[in-house]
Scaffold this motif. Structure first.
Motif, PDB file in Angstrom:
ATOM      1  N   VAL A   1       0.852  -1.181   0.000  1.00 28.71           N
ATOM      2  CA  VAL A   1       0.000   0.000   0.000  1.00 28.71           C
ATOM      3  C   VAL A   1       0.895   1.241   0.000  1.00 28.71           C
ATOM      4  N   PRO A   2       0.955   1.985  -1.118  1.00 26.74           N
ATOM      5  CA  PRO A   2       1.761   3.207  -1.147  1.00 26.74           C
ATOM      6  C   PRO A   2       1.058   4.329  -0.388  1.00 26.74           C
ATOM      7  N   VAL A   3       1.842   5.145   0.282  1.00 26.89           N
ATOM      8  CA  VAL A   3       1.293   6.245   1.078  1.00 26.89           C
ATOM      9  C   VAL A   3       2.042   7.527   0.749  1.00 26.89           C
ATOM     10  N   GLY A   4       1.303   8.599   0.512  1.00 19.53           N
ATOM     11  CA  GLY A   4       1.898   9.909   0.297  1.00 19.53           C
ATOM     12  C   GLY A   4       1.619  10.817   1.477  1.00 19.53           C
TER      13      GLY A   4
ATOM     14  N   ASP B   1      10.744   0.264  -8.125  1.00 20.27           N
ATOM     15  CA  ASP B   1      10.473   1.436  -8.953  1.00 20.27           C
ATOM     16  C   ASP B   1       8.967   1.650  -9.143  1.00 20.27           C
ATOM     17  N   LYS B   2       8.220   0.564  -9.285  1.00 23.31           N
ATOM     18  CA  LYS B   2       6.761   0.683  -9.420  1.00 23.31           C
ATOM     19  C   LYS B   2       6.149   1.253  -8.153  1.00 23.31           C
ATOM     20  N   ILE B   3       6.652   0.827  -7.015  1.00 25.33           N
ATOM     21  CA  ILE B   3       6.163   1.341  -5.727  1.00 25.33           C
ATOM     22  C   ILE B   3       6.495   2.825  -5.596  1.00 25.33           C
ATOM     23  N   MET B   4       7.707   3.209  -5.984  1.00 22.57           N
ATOM     24  CA  MET B   4       8.109   4.616  -5.884  1.00 22.57           C
ATOM     25  C   MET B   4       7.303   5.492  -6.830  1.00 22.57           C
ATOM     26  N   ASP B   5       6.950   4.978  -7.998  1.00 18.90           N
ATOM     27  CA  ASP B   5       6.114   5.738  -8.923  1.00 18.90           C
ATOM     28  C   ASP B   5       4.756   6.041  -8.280  1.00 18.90           C
TER      29      ASP B   5
ATOM     30  N   SER C   1       2.280  11.797  -3.390  1.00 15.73           N
ATOM     31  CA  SER C   1       2.908  12.889  -2.638  1.00 15.73           C
ATOM     32  C   SER C   1       3.114  14.148  -3.470  1.00 15.73           C
ATOM     33  N   GLY C   2       3.224  13.984  -4.792  1.00 19.54           N
ATOM     34  CA  GLY C   2       3.466  15.132  -5.655  1.00 19.54           C
ATOM     35  C   GLY C   2       4.871  15.695  -5.548  1.00 19.54           C
TER      36      GLY C   2
END
Length: 222
Positions: free
Chosen positions: A147-150, A197-201, A207-208
């Motif tokens: 789960v990506p979080v910004g 890299d996919k997670i960081m994208d 987060s912008g």
């Protein structure tokens, strides 16, 4: 569990009352099963914020000395980090190391949630740094969704090199889970890099932040 939930509710109340955060996408957080939570990192308080505001307990690494310090301050620190679900890790043992990540695997095998900062250490200039591949290793090894979080504006709570804490509005955005095939620990480095890299994208989209294109370094290493 009741003790943790009570502590988490208390922190959530304090954060909500003082910072009035904007929280988006909580419906994306899986309600059961193993979950890897991957936020950007701008503040000492990021782990506390994520642990307080997520629908479930999220374990993060914390320096082992936080759990062993002496005196009243040490007792307070030990209580605090235990109460928010932190996991002690020895100084110098990076979150991306296999030894530390094996503890994360055990947490995920218990079908719990584990938080890891792909950048490694917090950004002091607002840029989003290249992700270290520990998060990719963990995702491919366990098959747990990521789960990506910004986090936006948490750096203003306590600017770098400042001791004063200033309640400030911030935003927390929870992205849709990312799924990777479970390959076990025998996957290749390119596969680990591609997953990271996919997670960081996904984190960058939430987060912008402007992206640095390089790895972040701890202040001690600079």
């Amino acid at each position: 569990m009741e003790f943790f939930e009570g502590t988490r509710a208390a922190f959530r109340s304090v954060i909500s009352g003082t910072c009035r955060p904007t929280v988006e996408g909580l419906e994306n957080f899986p309600r059961e099963g193993p979950v890897i939570v991957a936020p950007n990192h701008q503040s000492f308080f990021d782990s506390i914020i994520v642990q307080a505001l997520m629908p479930r307990k999220v374990a993060f690494f914390a320096k082992a000395e936080y759990f062993t310090a002496k005196g009243p301050k040490g007792s307070a620190m030990r209580w605090f980090f235990n109460s928010v679900g932190s996991v002690p890790v020895e100084r110098g043992e990076q979150a991306a190391s296999v030894a530390a990540l094996q503890t994360a695997v055990e947490i995920l095998e218990r079908k719990e949630a584990f938080g890891i900062y792909p950048e490694g250490t917090r950004s002091r200039d607002g840029l989003l740094y290249r992700g270290r591949t520990g998060v990719g290793w963990l995702a491919l090894t366990t098959g747990a969704p990521v789960v990506p979080v910004g986090l936006i504006g948490t750096d203003r709570l306590q600017p770098a090199d400042k001791k004063m804490i200033k309640p400030q509005h911030f935003t927390l955005k929870v992205g849709a889970p990312l799924y990777f095939d479970k390959t076990g620990p025998g996957h290749s480095l390119p596969a680990r890099r591609a997953a990271t890299d996919k997670i960081m994208d996904a984190i960058a989209e939430l987060s912008g932040q402007e992206r640095a294109g390089t790895y972040n370094q701890s202040k001690q290493a600079q």
